[in-house]
Design an enzyme around this catalytic site. Structure first.
Site, PDB file in Angstrom:
ATOM      1  NE  ARG A  64      -4.412   0.022   1.395  1.00 27.07           N
ATOM      2  CZ  ARG A  64      -5.473   0.664   0.905  1.00 27.07           C
ATOM      3  NH1 ARG A  64      -5.501   1.958   0.808  1.00 27.07           N
ATOM      4  NH2 ARG A  64      -6.541   0.002   0.520  1.00 27.07           N
ATOM      5  NE  ARG A  90      -8.557   0.629  -3.940  1.00 28.01           N
ATOM      6  CZ  ARG A  90      -8.542  -0.679  -3.764  1.00 28.01           C
ATOM      7  NH1 ARG A  90      -8.485  -1.192  -2.553  1.00 28.01           N
ATOM      8  NH2 ARG A  90      -8.611  -1.496  -4.789  1.00 28.01           N
ATOM      9  CG  LEU A  92      -6.674   9.952  -0.834  1.00 30.64           C
ATOM     10  CD1 LEU A  92      -6.727  11.448  -1.131  1.00 30.64           C
ATOM     11  CD2 LEU A  92      -6.258   9.174  -2.083  1.00 30.64           C
ATOM     12  CG  ASN A 106     -14.850  12.073  -0.517  1.00 36.47           C
ATOM     13  OD1 ASN A 106     -14.932  11.511  -1.620  1.00 36.47           O
ATOM     14  ND2 ASN A 106     -15.377  11.548   0.579  1.00 36.47           N
ATOM     15  CG  HIS A 108     -19.850  10.416   2.637  1.00 33.90           C
ATOM     16  ND1 HIS A 108     -19.297   9.165   2.480  1.00 33.90           N
ATOM     17  CD2 HIS A 108     -20.804  10.294   3.602  1.00 33.90           C
ATOM     18  CE1 HIS A 108     -19.876   8.316   3.314  1.00 33.90           C
ATOM     19  NE2 HIS A 108     -20.789   8.977   4.007  1.00 33.90           N
ATOM     20  CG  ASP A 140      -9.242  14.361   7.888  1.00 35.20           C
ATOM     21  OD1 ASP A 140      -9.665  13.268   7.444  1.00 35.20           O
ATOM     22  OD2 ASP A 140      -9.686  14.893   8.920  1.00 35.20           O
ATOM     23  N   GLY A 142      -8.468  10.605   7.766  1.00 34.61           N
ATOM     24  CA  GLY A 142      -9.490   9.676   8.241  1.00 34.61           C
ATOM     25  C   GLY A 142     -10.441   9.249   7.132  1.00 34.61           C
ATOM     26  CG  ASP A 144     -16.215   9.248   4.216  1.00 31.35           C
ATOM     27  OD1 ASP A 144     -15.666   9.629   3.174  1.00 31.35           O
ATOM     28  OD2 ASP A 144     -16.757   8.130   4.332  1.00 31.35           O
TER      29      ASP A 144
HETATM   30  C1  GRF Z   1     -21.214   8.869  -4.887  1.00 30.58           C
HETATM   31  O1  GRF Z   1     -22.468   8.621  -4.319  1.00 30.58           O
HETATM   32  C2  GRF Z   1     -20.270   9.494  -3.899  1.00 30.58           C
HETATM   33  O2  GRF Z   1     -20.908  10.189  -2.893  1.00 30.58           O
HETATM   34  C3  GRF Z   1     -19.577   8.290  -3.302  1.00 30.58           C
HETATM   35  O3  GRF Z   1     -19.449   7.381  -4.367  1.00 30.58           O
HETATM   36  C4  GRF Z   1     -20.497   7.599  -5.308  1.00 30.58           C
HETATM   37  C5  GRF Z   1     -19.845   7.732  -6.648  1.00 30.58           C
HETATM   38  O4  GRF Z   1     -20.778   7.783  -7.690  1.00 30.58           O
HETATM   39  N1  GRF Z   1     -18.319   8.670  -2.691  1.00 30.58           N
HETATM   40  P1  GRF Z   1     -20.319   8.087  -9.195  1.00 30.58           P
HETATM   41  O5  GRF Z   1     -19.200   7.109  -9.558  1.00 30.58           O
HETATM   42  O6  GRF Z   1     -19.856   9.507  -9.268  1.00 30.58           O
HETATM   43  O7  GRF Z   1     -21.565   7.834 -10.013  1.00 30.58           O
END
Ligand code: GRF
Length: 212
Positions: A64, A90, A92, A106, A108, A140, A142, A144
């Site tokens: 890794r 993944r 980071l 990111n 989420h 960061d 962690g 999310d």
């Molecule tokens: C999204 O729902 C995002 O929030 C999560 O992974 C999903 C990716 O969807 N981290 P896509 O590949 O952009 O359609």
């Protein structure tokens, strides 16, 4: 603002960013798309648009630390101002985080800090919440856990499934993520390694819980 997008899957968020760029509502330039999965549909989409792509695969048993070094090298070679994780599955490691402090965001599919990790929509259902949504945050070390930049709310319906909820959350992601990228590009949001100095709660979604 030059952006590198990291993807592992379908790439609907990548498409949303590209659509916003085409529509003139997101003043960014995608200089590369990097994936850990050669077969990610997002890569094919990037190639169709003639966006440079790179694959840094991580297989079972791979080192890794070496993978983190390779990923950092490939991303850094594209010289981005901002790195966007759009469905990159993944966590980071220090090399990329230290090379681009506060310059990685990111998206989420839950209202963080609730339901971090891989199963945001299912965990929201299991948790019995009536409102979920999506979050754009600074990355960061962690899972999310970085500072929250913006969120959009999505009601959880009485007969929801994880897939149905996720699909409605994604509609909001596709609006929220390009909007945040644009605001960073024009300087309306400034990121730094420790905090976001202009957090923008997204309040355009109704918070009314529908009748069960
Ligand atoms: C999204 O729902 C995002 O929030 C999560 O992974 C999903 C990716 O969807 N981290 P896509 O590949 O952009 O359609």
């Amino acid at each position: 603002m030059d952006v590198v997008v990291l993807v592992s899957g379908r790439g609907s968020n990548l498409k949303a960013i590209c659509n916003a760029i085409d529509a003139g509502t997101c003043e960014a330039n995608i200089v590369g798309v990097v994936s850990d999965r050669r077969k990610a549909a997002a890569l094919a989409f990037a190639e169709e648009r003639a966006v440079p792509t790179r694959v840094v695969p991580l297989r079972k048993g791979d080192d890794r630390d070496l993978w983190n070094e390779s990923l950092t090298k490939e991303v850094a070679a594209l010289n981005p101002d901002l790195i966007v994780l759009a469905g990159f599955m993944r966590v980071l490691g220090p090399p990329l985080l230290e090379r681009f402090p506060g310059r990685i965001i990111n998206v989420h599919p839950a209202l963080l800090p609730s339901f971090a990790g891989h199963n945001g929509p299912q965990e929201a259902l299991d948790g019995g919440v009536r409102i979920s949504g999506c979050t754009v945050h600074v990355v960061d070390g962690g899972v999310d856990t970085g500072p929250i930049i913006a969120q959009a709310a999505v009601p959880v319906l009485a007969d929801d499934t994880a897939d149905a909820l996720h699909a409605r959350i994604q509609i909001q992601e596709h609006r929220l993520l390009p909007g945040v990228i644009h605001q960073i590009a024009i300087g309306a949001i400034t990121l730094n390694p420790l905090s976001v100095n202009t957090p923008v709660a997204d309040s355009t979604q109704s918070l009314t819980v529908p009748d069960a």
